[in-house]
Design an enzyme around this catalytic site. Structure first.
Site, mmCIF file in Angstrom:
data_model
loop_
_atom_site.group_PDB
_atom_site.id
_atom_site.type_symbol
_atom_site.label_atom_id
_atom_site.label_comp_id
_atom_site.label_asym_id
_atom_site.label_seq_id
_atom_site.Cartn_x
_atom_site.Cartn_y
_atom_site.Cartn_z
ATOM 1 N N GLN A 85 1.789 -6.390 5.577
ATOM 2 C CA GLN A 85 2.086 -6.152 4.171
ATOM 3 C C GLN A 85 3.427 -6.792 3.820
ATOM 4 O O GLN A 85 3.861 -7.686 4.547
ATOM 5 C CB GLN A 85 2.055 -4.662 3.887
ATOM 6 C CG GLN A 85 0.652 -4.068 4.085
ATOM 7 C CD GLN A 85 0.555 -2.620 3.627
ATOM 8 O OE1 GLN A 85 1.351 -2.104 2.870
ATOM 9 N NE2 GLN A 85 -0.463 -1.922 4.130
ATOM 10 N N ASN A 144 -6.602 1.512 2.981
ATOM 11 C CA ASN A 144 -7.301 2.776 3.204
ATOM 12 C C ASN A 144 -6.917 3.836 2.181
ATOM 13 O O ASN A 144 -7.733 4.696 1.817
ATOM 14 C CB ASN A 144 -6.993 3.293 4.615
ATOM 15 C CG ASN A 144 -7.527 2.379 5.700
ATOM 16 O OD1 ASN A 144 -8.282 1.450 5.445
ATOM 17 N ND2 ASN A 144 -7.127 2.637 6.934
ATOM 18 N N GLU A 172 0.850 -1.191 0.000
ATOM 19 C CA GLU A 172 0.000 0.000 0.000
ATOM 20 C C GLU A 172 0.881 1.235 0.000
ATOM 21 O O GLU A 172 2.021 1.202 0.484
ATOM 22 C CB GLU A 172 -0.895 -0.010 1.251
ATOM 23 C CG GLU A 172 -1.851 1.169 1.342
ATOM 24 C CD GLU A 172 -2.824 1.058 2.515
ATOM 25 O OE1 GLU A 172 -3.651 1.969 2.674
ATOM 26 O OE2 GLU A 172 -2.743 0.065 3.263
ATOM 27 N N ASN A 229 -12.147 -0.918 -0.421
ATOM 28 C CA ASN A 229 -11.472 -1.426 0.771
ATOM 29 C C ASN A 229 -12.241 -1.032 2.029
ATOM 30 O O ASN A 229 -12.553 0.145 2.216
ATOM 31 C CB ASN A 229 -10.050 -0.866 0.861
ATOM 32 C CG ASN A 229 -9.357 -1.242 2.165
ATOM 33 O OD1 ASN A 229 -8.925 -2.368 2.333
ATOM 34 N ND2 ASN A 229 -9.268 -0.292 3.100
ATOM 35 N N GLU A 230 -12.570 -2.021 2.856
ATOM 36 C CA GLU A 230 -13.140 -1.793 4.191
ATOM 37 C C GLU A 230 -14.199 -0.692 4.204
ATOM 38 O O GLU A 230 -14.169 0.217 5.039
ATOM 39 C CB GLU A 230 -12.018 -1.476 5.191
ATOM 40 C CG GLU A 230 -11.078 -2.642 5.411
ATOM 41 C CD GLU A 230 -10.016 -2.383 6.478
ATOM 42 O OE1 GLU A 230 -9.928 -1.240 6.980
ATOM 43 O OE2 GLU A 230 -9.269 -3.318 6.805
ATOM 44 N N GLU A 276 -6.280 -9.294 3.905
ATOM 45 C CA GLU A 276 -5.426 -8.649 4.912
ATOM 46 C C GLU A 276 -5.395 -9.549 6.140
ATOM 47 O O GLU A 276 -6.443 -9.825 6.732
ATOM 48 C CB GLU A 276 -5.928 -7.255 5.318
ATOM 49 C CG GLU A 276 -5.712 -6.177 4.288
ATOM 50 C CD GLU A 276 -6.019 -4.786 4.814
ATOM 51 O OE1 GLU A 276 -5.778 -4.528 6.028
ATOM 52 O OE2 GLU A 276 -6.500 -3.956 4.026
ATOM 53 N N TYR A 294 -6.337 -8.873 12.219
ATOM 54 C CA TYR A 294 -5.006 -8.701 12.809
ATOM 55 C C TYR A 294 -5.088 -9.098 14.279
ATOM 56 O O TYR A 294 -6.109 -8.887 14.933
ATOM 57 C CB TYR A 294 -4.536 -7.247 12.712
ATOM 58 C CG TYR A 294 -4.385 -6.735 11.297
ATOM 59 C CD1 TYR A 294 -3.223 -6.968 10.574
ATOM 60 C CD2 TYR A 294 -5.409 -6.015 10.684
ATOM 61 C CE1 TYR A 294 -3.074 -6.501 9.280
ATOM 62 C CE2 TYR A 294 -5.267 -5.540 9.384
ATOM 63 C CZ TYR A 294 -4.105 -5.793 8.685
ATOM 64 O OH TYR A 294 -3.965 -5.331 7.405
#
Length: 503
Positions: free
Chosen positions: A352, A75, A30, A175-176, A295, A247
């Site tokens: 990442q 993001n 990213e 994304n999200e 992710e 996460y």
């Protein structure tokens, strides 16, 4: 000395979960922190190639055999104008990135990243902005990237020096979008409608692409499951995947509970599968929705230091977790969880790849090195290709603060029939005792142990640095196979890779 614990497995080539898609071992870059600038790209570095890409980083990415890299966010993508990152570099605007409060110089964009990916031997999982933008920008980007020529955007790509189309196969629809932190966050209804229309236009431009719809940002979101159900009711006929993100961190320094977090990952996957299959039943569809866990990682070490970073700098050292040995154990178990669900999880991206919560770290102007989590990721990616096997496992168990019946043995196996190899991946979660593993492998007649790789360390908090690497795997395990029986002592708190090949 305490008696050794015993665990057993039965592996049979007739009992498979499914083919492991190579994209299960994907990653993520990213425009965040030093992932791009000072990560993959540092033109003033002694190891920089003619395009400014760090050759030492490329070599490490190739060691990992990364098949797919999600780009450019994250993001970041929810406020990104893709046109800012193409054309002559000197004409590109500098922009405020509102996602991470930085200044984006746009020195690297779509074409440069596609070029880097070819050098790295990987494919691009491209994301489109469904936050501040929508269907029109998305379909134009597909035309720019994938159409051969003769149209405005494909010819624009050619004028930028890229005569051949990039042919990106996999695309993320934002994304999200459920997250209130996201630029232009949406309700499930709003996002479902927007994603559906974007998907339709994108596939009209290139019917061969595959699309990933946004699932919940994590399973603790208050709208989890209802979000997936609503989004899929809109998008089911137009997408191939629904995404998952998670996460974990050992914030309370409770090792037994921390190492059980992969059970939460298992349950998360199975909950999303159930929700997707509910929508399948409701629609009377014959299509089976697959999952993209795009992710996943450990992320918590850098949280406090990130709060101190001033706004509007270029590539500040953000999200630079320094991973411990115990983190590597959990990452190993998370990889096992993905392999155990290979029938439905077809894409996964360790988030990442470089510097930002990453297996690879770099010094500006200096060396690149391998974090502790590099090794289980590398082992799974290199050796975990083939058919995931449904193992019958019998292991002693323990309880923790958030979990019950946690098996000390966390394990799975992948059979590469073409190469006549089977690889068993195993974590011993016990903090003090060796686990004596006995395996019934009579189905794999004539298979012998080629090597038993072990990652272990007496210091749970040990980290690798640019000058010191105390956490490295060794080919010193004692596994053996005779007359259809595997025997392997698994030392306390260890990651094990047992490779067998037909003699």
């Amino acid at each position: 000395m305490a008696d050794r614990l015993k665990a057993t497995i039965i592996a049979d080539q007739r009992y498979t979960i499914g083919e492991v898609d190579k994209r299960l071992y994907g990653s993520f870059v990213e425009h965040l922190g030093r992932a791009v600038y000072e990560g993959i790209y540092e033109p003033d570095h002694p190891e920089a190639d003619e395009d400014g890409f760090r050759k030492d980083v490329l070599a490490l990415v190739k060691e990992l055999d990364v098949p797919l890299v999600r780009y450019p966010g994250g993001n970041f993508v929810s406020g990104y104008n893709w046109e800012d990152g193409v054309g002559p570099v000197e004409d590109r605007p500098k922009r405020l990135d509102l996602a991470w409060h930085t200044l984006e110089p746009n020195l690297i964009g779509t074409n440069e990243f596609a070029h880097w990916a070819k050098k790295a031997g990987t494919e691009v999982n491209m994301a489109v902005n469904l936050g501040t933008r929508g269907s029109d920008a998305a379909r134009n980007l597909v035309e720019y990237c994938n159409h051969p020529g003769g149209t405005y955007y494909s010819d624009l790509r050619k004028s930028h020096g890229y005569a051949e189309p990039h042919k990106f196969k996999t695309w993320c629809l934002g994304n999200e979008m459920d997250g209130p932190w996201q630029m232009e966050a949406k309700t499930a209804e709003e996002y479902g409608r927007k994603a559906t229309e974007a998907a339709k236009l994108m596939k009209l431009v290139d019917p061969s692409i595959e699309l990933v719809a946004c699932g919940s940002s994590n399973r603790n979101m208050p709208t989890f499951a209802q979000w997936e159900a609503t989004v899929l009711e809109h998008t089911y006929d137009h997408v191939e995947y629904i995404s998952l993100h998670t996460y974990y961190g050992n914030r309370n320094n409770d090792l037994g509970n921390y190492l059980a977090r992969s059970l939460d990952m298992d349950d998360f996957i199975e909950s999303v599968v159930a929700t997707a299959d509910y929508v399948k039943a409701k629609k009377r569809s014959k299509k089976k929705m697959m999952l993209s866990f795009d992710e996943w990682n450990v992320w918590y070490h850098s949280n406090a230091s990130d709060l101190e970073i001033p706004h509007w700098g270029v590539a500040p050292p953000r999200l630079e977790d320094r991973y411990t040995f115990e983190d590597a154990l959990l990452v190993g178990s998370m990889l096992i969880s993905l392999m155990k669900h290979a029938d439905r999880v077809k894409i996964a991206c360790l988030a990442q790849l470089v510097n930002v919560i990453a297996p690879i770290m770099t010094e500006k102007g200096g060396k690149a090195w391998k974090q502790t989590i590099f090794y289980p990721y590398q082992h799974a990616s290199v050796y975990g290709r083939g058919q995931a096997l449904h193992l019958l496992v019998d292991s002693p168990k323990y309880d923790s603060k958030d979990f019950t019946d946690i098996p000390y043995l966390d394990t799975t196996a992948v059979w590469n029939e073409e190469n006549e190899e089977i690889t068993i991946f195993a974590v011993n979660r016990h903090q003090e005792q060796t686990l004596e593993l006995s395996g019934d492998i009579r189905s794999f007649e004539g298979y012998k142990v080629q090597e038993h790789i072990v990652l272990e360390n007496n210091d749970l908090k040990a980290v690798n640095t640019v000058n010191k690497t105390p956490v490295v795997p060794k080919n010193n395990g004692k596994a053996s196979a005779e007359n259809g029986t595997l025997s392997a002592p698994l030392s306390p708190l260890s990651w094990n890779v047992i490779r067998l090949k037909k003699a």
